[in-house]
Design a protein around this motif. Structure first.
Motif, mmCIF file in Angstrom:
data_model
loop_
_atom_site.group_PDB
_atom_site.id
_atom_site.type_symbol
_atom_site.label_atom_id
_atom_site.label_comp_id
_atom_site.label_asym_id
_atom_site.label_seq_id
_atom_site.Cartn_x
_atom_site.Cartn_y
_atom_site.Cartn_z
ATOM 1 N N VAL A 103 46.759 40.477 58.869
ATOM 2 C CA VAL A 103 47.365 41.571 58.116
ATOM 3 C C VAL A 103 47.619 41.142 56.675
ATOM 4 N N MET A 104 47.185 41.970 55.751
ATOM 5 C CA MET A 104 47.451 41.740 54.335
ATOM 6 C C MET A 104 48.245 42.935 53.799
ATOM 7 N N VAL A 105 49.397 42.659 53.205
ATOM 8 C CA VAL A 105 50.260 43.698 52.638
ATOM 9 C C VAL A 105 50.188 43.587 51.120
ATOM 10 N N TYR A 106 49.974 44.709 50.464
ATOM 11 C CA TYR A 106 49.770 44.658 49.019
ATOM 12 C C TYR A 106 50.337 45.905 48.362
ATOM 13 N N GLY A 107 50.516 45.827 47.056
ATOM 14 C CA GLY A 107 51.003 46.951 46.268
ATOM 15 C C GLY A 107 51.065 46.531 44.817
ATOM 16 N N GLY A 108 51.540 47.418 43.965
ATOM 17 C CA GLY A 108 51.681 47.093 42.554
ATOM 18 C C GLY A 108 50.513 47.520 41.695
ATOM 19 N N VAL A 109 49.295 47.401 42.238
ATOM 20 C CA VAL A 109 48.083 47.844 41.544
ATOM 21 C C VAL A 109 47.143 48.458 42.575
ATOM 22 N N ASN A 110 46.157 49.191 42.097
ATOM 23 C CA ASN A 110 45.136 49.743 42.986
ATOM 24 C C ASN A 110 44.365 48.601 43.642
ATOM 25 N N PHE A 111 44.275 48.631 44.961
ATOM 26 C CA PHE A 111 43.627 47.563 45.716
ATOM 27 C C PHE A 111 42.106 47.549 45.552
ATOM 28 N N GLU A 112 41.516 48.710 45.320
ATOM 29 C CA GLU A 112 40.060 48.843 45.378
ATOM 30 C C GLU A 112 39.300 47.871 44.453
ATOM 31 N N PRO A 113 39.701 47.686 43.188
ATOM 32 C CA PRO A 113 38.943 46.767 42.337
ATOM 33 C C PRO A 113 38.942 45.322 42.840
ATOM 34 N N TYR A 114 39.920 44.962 43.657
ATOM 35 C CA TYR A 114 40.048 43.580 44.124
ATOM 36 C C TYR A 114 39.525 43.383 45.549
ATOM 37 N N LYS A 115 39.283 44.487 46.252
ATOM 38 C CA LYS A 115 39.016 44.427 47.684
ATOM 39 C C LYS A 115 37.803 43.576 48.033
ATOM 40 N N ALA A 116 36.674 43.821 47.375
ATOM 41 C CA ALA A 116 35.434 43.122 47.739
ATOM 42 C C ALA A 116 35.587 41.607 47.614
ATOM 43 N N LYS A 117 36.196 41.159 46.517
ATOM 44 C CA LYS A 117 36.332 39.715 46.319
ATOM 45 C C LYS A 117 37.344 39.116 47.285
ATOM 46 N N LEU A 118 38.423 39.837 47.560
ATOM 47 C CA LEU A 118 39.419 39.330 48.502
ATOM 48 C C LEU A 118 38.816 39.159 49.899
ATOM 49 N N TYR A 119 38.085 40.163 50.362
ATOM 50 C CA TYR A 119 37.472 40.059 51.681
ATOM 51 C C TYR A 119 36.391 38.973 51.709
ATOM 52 N N GLN A 120 35.688 38.825 50.609
ATOM 53 C CA GLN A 120 34.703 37.748 50.529
ATOM 54 C C GLN A 120 35.395 36.390 50.640
ATOM 55 N N SER A 121 36.548 36.259 49.998
ATOM 56 C CA SER A 121 37.301 35.000 50.065
ATOM 57 C C SER A 121 37.815 34.734 51.476
ATOM 58 N N ILE A 122 38.171 35.795 52.174
ATOM 59 C CA ILE A 122 38.652 35.642 53.550
ATOM 60 C C ILE A 122 37.483 35.338 54.482
ATOM 61 N N GLY A 123 36.342 35.959 54.219
ATOM 62 C CA GLY A 123 35.171 35.773 55.071
ATOM 63 C C GLY A 123 35.052 36.827 56.140
ATOM 64 N N ARG A 124 35.964 37.747 56.167
ATOM 65 C CA ARG A 124 35.958 38.856 57.117
ATOM 66 C C ARG A 124 36.955 39.898 56.628
ATOM 67 N N VAL A 125 36.919 41.064 57.241
ATOM 68 C CA VAL A 125 37.857 42.130 56.897
ATOM 69 C C VAL A 125 39.112 41.992 57.755
ATOM 70 N N VAL A 126 40.266 42.102 57.121
ATOM 71 C CA VAL A 126 41.533 42.138 57.861
ATOM 72 C C VAL A 126 42.198 43.488 57.585
ATOM 73 N N ASP A 127 43.135 43.850 58.425
ATOM 74 C CA ASP A 127 43.863 45.100 58.213
ATOM 75 C C ASP A 127 44.725 44.994 56.956
ATOM 76 N N GLY A 128 44.814 46.109 56.238
ATOM 77 C CA GLY A 128 45.631 46.150 55.038
ATOM 78 C C GLY A 128 46.731 47.191 55.153
ATOM 79 N N ILE A 129 47.881 46.887 54.581
ATOM 80 C CA ILE A 129 48.992 47.840 54.516
ATOM 81 C C ILE A 129 49.392 47.947 53.047
ATOM 82 N N GLU A 130 49.205 49.132 52.467
ATOM 83 C CA GLU A 130 49.539 49.333 51.059
ATOM 84 C C GLU A 130 50.956 49.891 50.926
ATOM 85 N N THR A 131 51.665 49.405 49.926
ATOM 86 C CA THR A 131 53.025 49.882 49.667
ATOM 87 C C THR A 131 53.158 50.308 48.209
#
Length: 499
Positions: free
Chosen positions: A242-270
């Motif tokens: 689980v990744m919890v995030y907020g403060g900025v739009n997640f979309e511009p960062y999503k591809a690189k974050l998931y690439q760094s993880i190596g897989r997709v994890v569930d996200g919870i936006e606040t």
């Protein structure tokens, strides 16, 4: 199944059911909150000044209480600092949330005994809704990290003062303390790079199951983990889910974050802020964030075309419409009245009331009358990037105003993780998508008043170095997507790559 994850199941079910009931009663709840706010604050300095004793309807409240930003609100904060009681809310605040304003310098946002639960329960409810919907409670038994500001507090006029994330840190329930990382001493480190290295030291060999923070700073944490081990984050932390995030739009960062993880994890936006916890993602299957309609905040909304007018039209929740950009205005049991938080939102649903954050009211480009907003630039660059298999690390946009007719343009400063093969072609594609989203910008291009946008590539970690240079590396700090001047742009030039 361990005890925490076992007990979380029924608790999550109860809270989730109550939240679903609140979806149906949202408008009535908002009216009840307004009535209670007015009644409670009737004898305060603010309440007397604005004749709360004569207010019986929302329309009367709207006429009595003008819209204010922090600059206009600050005289009341000064009264509190002088030791006055019952200024904006009964008694005195129990905290000041200290935050940096774009135009007002340091801001001191009151948090009261009545409002602190809004901040604590909002984040809790986001996690509990996720647990109830997905059945994933196992992460509650692992280690969790919240990349946040220092929990050390100073005193301003006797009131404990610090970053909101640091204040909230003092209210994390005991049953989660053993799961929380980093250690208190590490969290108190002010220098972000020193703190980051210490966080990696502490977490590298732990069973990390939940990671939370503003996306660009989470990415820095991921980069350091991979630098140390040569492994993707998902391999380092096999139970990270689980990744919890907020403060900025997640979309511009999503591809690189998931690439760094190596897989997709569930996200919870606040959608938290120093002024309140406004909304959260209550479902993995529905778009938008559920507005927190029963938590001590009465919301108002100003349509985009009314922003900046002396007496803008403002509406309550019952009159909002889908697809319209609104400036978000709050009235709360923290003692904020007609308060413009500076964020713009758009409802994607009104049954229930779910929204997305579309930008900042003061972050736009209208140097030529185009009024381009954050939602439009993010849409344009993400659509072009997806088509070209390009990855964006960070970006910001500013106007370039030339003295020569026809030479002005929007300059995009972009740090690429994976750059386009043809930068000019990519720039034209972004420009075309922006023209589709903003008819005023399209008119300026068609009329040869503006040239098509230009991209200035920024070298790797250039934005990090920029934030470091202005003393805003890490924590809750963010690079503005848009500026109506070149204060940021002219400094960023020193980290530009050769075109």
């Amino acid at each position: 199944m361990k005890i925490k994850s076992f007990l979380a199941k029924p608790f999550a079910s109860i809270v989730s059911k109550n939240i679903k009931k609140g979806m149906v009663t949202a408008v009535d709840d908002q009216q009840a909150i307004l009535k209670n706010l007015i009644k409670t604050a009737r004898d305060t300095h603010f309440g007397k000044e604005h004749h709360f004793d004569a207010i019986n309807t929302y329309e009367e409240f709207r006429d009595a209480v003008p819209i204010r930003d922090y600059e206009a609100f600050s005289p009341y904060i000064h009264l509190i600092k002088e030791g006055k009681h019952n200024v904006l809310w009964k008694g005195r605040p129990i905290y000041f949330a200290k935050t940096s304003g774009t135009t007002s310098g340091t801001k001191y946002i009151p948090i009261t005994k009545d409002s602190i639960s809004n901040h604590i329960n909002g984040a809790r409810n986001a996690l509990l809704c996720y647990m109830d919907e997905t059945g994933n409670t196992a992460f509650a038994d692992g280690k969790m990290i919240f990349l946040s500001g220092s929990p050390e507090l100073e005193r301003v006029s006797g009131i404990p003062t610090g970053r909101l994330s640091g204040i909230v840190n003092h209210h994390i329930p005991r049953y989660l303390r053993r799961n929380q990382l980093p250690e208190y001493e590490t969290n108190c480190i002010e220098d972000w790079e020193t703190k980051l290295n210490k966080i990696v030291d502490e977490t590298l060999h732990q069973n990390m199951t939940l990671i939370s923070g503003i996306p660009p700073w989470v990415q820095m944490y991921f980069d350091e983990l991979t630098k140390r081990t040569g492994k993707p984050v998902g391999e380092i932390f096999p139970n990270f889910s689980v990744m919890v995030y907020g403060g900025v739009n997640f979309e511009p960062y999503k591809a690189k974050l998931y690439q760094s993880i190596g897989r997709v994890v569930d996200g919870i936006e606040t959608f938290p802020a120093s002024e309140g916890f406004f909304a959260f993602q209550d479902s993995q299957n529905e778009p938008g964030l559920l507005l927190n309609t029963n938590s001590g905040i009465f919301f108002e909304f100003i349509p985009e075309e009314e922003i900046g007018k002396p007496n803008p039209k403002r509406v309550s929740l019952k009159d909002v419409q889908k697809g319209v950009n609104y400036a978000l205005i709050i009235n709360s049991n923290a003692g904020l009245w007609g308060y413009d938080i500076g964020d713009m939102v758009k409802f994607v649903s009104t049954a229930p009331y779910r929204l997305i954050v579309t930008g900042r009211t003061k972050h736009f480009i209208s140097a030529f009358g185009e009024h381009v907003i954050g939602e439009e630039v993010e849409y344009s660059i993400l659509k072009a990037a997806a088509e070209e298999n390009v990855q964006i690390t960070e970006f910001t946009v500013a106007p370039y105003i030339s003295k020569d007719e026809g030479k002005s343009y929007h300059e995009w400063f972009i740090e690429f993780a994976n750059p386009p093969q043809d930068l000019q072609s990519f720039a034209l594609k972004v420009d075309n998508y922006l023209r589709q989203k903003n008819i005023y910008y399209d008119d300026l291009i068609s009329g040869h008043i503006l040239q098509t946008l230009r991209i200035t590539p920024i070298r790797k970690n250039g934005f990090i170095d920029y934030m470091k240079s202005i003393g805003k590396l890490g924590g809750q700090n963010k690079v503005p997507r848009l500026s109506n001047d070149r204060k940021i742009a002219d400094v960023l030039k020193q980290w530009a790559l050769e075109n």
